[in-house]
Write an enzyme that holds these catalytic residues in place. Structure first.
Site: not given
Length: 457
Positions: A151, A389-391
């Site tokens: 992100h 995982f901020c993806a």
């Protein structure tokens, strides 16, 4: 909210021998390769943590892709520097002059460790996210990104004209898709991850730099995951901008950096408006500096910058070959063990990228990875991470379940760390946790938690 206690059942269809070994808690056989020992000394080496039932065990930290503990050499260096901490750039005292020298020496050292060109700027930031937000304010045009990004390399560009290319099943196909997009309409910047925080796959950055430059664009690299594992050379690879964090590179003292070409940064609005970034000020106007000071208003994080520079020096001292051999051996041991574990699927993004860091994100055929992560910590003293995982776009495209479990290795990891994880995972999949857990707004928590907090908490 009603809380729920649950266990993770064994995956169906397991081979008899593997299922039996998991049920008895026996080790899922790792690779027969030599067993690596820690390559670097970290401050958490030998840390004992409490587990449920009143015992303590050696902590196994397999969440290094999120944040890494300090190298002991970094912590010692910080301890030596702290007595000299004072104001920088304008103080006349001995400590202030020493602090100014430490900050500017750190800037020069960081530039050298990442192969910066002579006219590149090194701007100290809070972290990679901060660095990429700064760069986003400086780009004079549109930015092209892949959907595989963290992100930190997706969200800053939304307000500045962003085009997203969906990665193909191979890097070759992805390179073709990027080329087509850059040819379709010019862009100022191509911004990519150096290594995926989800799969650990390392992208060929020189090829991406050549592609961007062939279409009149520059290349920015999110090196948050890559730099702690691999050396990066901006000049040799053609990278125009590099963003990274100290807290992932064994220097968790609150500093990161943006390194790259000066013209865009000198023309951009100051990242922060305040003292230190100006030549002169009236009540109605300000004359802003150029160079790194333009974007470093306020009192800088001297300790963070010094720690980051020392961490990069320590990683270089260990050497690329030693770091690569250590991590490759551990990653092979981890992936061999996961391949022998029933009901486990490891995510991959590209069929043709063989270079990957010691990062594995897996999903379970049955059960909750959040519960497994909680039980690994509470019952085994093993730290991993569960989630997306901020993806999120990349994870949602690759995964079949709502969340994954990520295991990440580093310079302080050992074969025993990997084996303890594999053993614990096998037991949890076969038999479930030994204690009851409740699903709460904060995630899965032991119903009765008898682990004492540290005295300082």
């Amino acid at each position: 909210m009603t809380s729920t206690a649950t266990t993770v059942p064994a995956a169906p269809g397991a081979p008899a021998a593997t299922a039996a070994s998991a049920a008895t808690g026996a080790s899922v056989a790792p690779s027969a390769r030599p067993a690596p020992v820690p390559l670097a000394d970290l401050v958490d080496a030998g840390l004992e943590v409490p587990v449920l039932g009143g015992r303590t065990v050696r902590h196994v930290n397999l969440d290094l892709a999120a944040s890494a503990p300090a190298l002991t050499a970094v912590a010692a260096h910080v301890g030596a520097v702290l007595p000299y901490y004072a104001s920088v750039h304008r103080g006349t005292g001995y400590a202030s002059q020493a602090s100014t020298a430490l900050l500017e020496d750190a800037r020069v050292a960081v530039a050298g460790r990442v192969g910066a060109r002579l006219d590149d700027l090194v701007v100290f930031t809070r972290n990679t996210t901060d660095a990429l937000n700064l760069l986003a304010s400086a780009v004079p045009g549109e930015t092209v990104v892949l959907d595989i990004e963290h992100h930190a390399n997706l969200l800053p560009w939304q307000r500045r004209g962003r085009r997203v290319v969906v990665a193909g099943p191979t890097f070759g196909a992805t390179l073709d898709a990027l080329a087509a997009e850059l040819a379709r309409r010019p862009a100022a910047l191509l911004s990519v991850t150096g290594a995926s925080n989800l799969t650990g796959e390392v992208l060929p950055l020189a090829e991406l730099a050549d592609l961007a430059h062939a279409h009149g664009a520059r290349l920015a690299v999110d090196a948050a995951q890559l730099l702690p594992h691999r050396p990066v050379d901006l000049a040799a690879s053609g990278i125009d901008y590099l963003a990274f964090s100290g807290h992932k590179a064994y220097a968790p003292f609150g500093a990161g950096a943006l390194v790259g070409r000066a013209d865009w940064l000198d023309a951009a609005p100051p990242h922060l408006a305040g003292g230190g970034a100006v030549e002169s000020v009236t009540v109605d106007a300000a004359e802003w500096k150029t160079g790194p000071e333009r974007h470093e208003a306020g009192t800088p994080n001297l300790i963070g910058a010094v720690a980051l520079a020392r961490a990069l020096a320590e990683l270089e001292r260990i050497g690329e070959d030693a770091r690569r051999a250590h991590e490759d051996a551990l990653a092979a041991r981890l992936h061999d063990g996961l391949a022998a574990q029933p009901g486990v699927r490891v995510l991959r993004g590209f069929d043709d990228l063989e270079d990957r860091l010691g990062i594995a994100t897996l999903e379970l055929e049955r059960g909750s990875v959040g519960l497994v992560a909680a039980a690994l910590a509470a019952e085994h003293g093993i730290s991993v991470r569960a989630g997306r995982f901020c993806a999120h776009p990349f994870f949602d495209r690759l995964a079949t379940r709502a969340n994954g479990l990520r295991v990440s290795l580093g310079a302080g990891s050992s074969a025993d760390d990997v084996d303890r994880f594999l053993d614990a995972l096998a037991g949890l999949i076969a038999d479930g946790p030994a204690f009851a857990y409740d699903r709460t707004p904060a995630g899965w928590c032991p119903r009765t938690d008898d682990r004492p907090r540290p005295s300082f908490a």
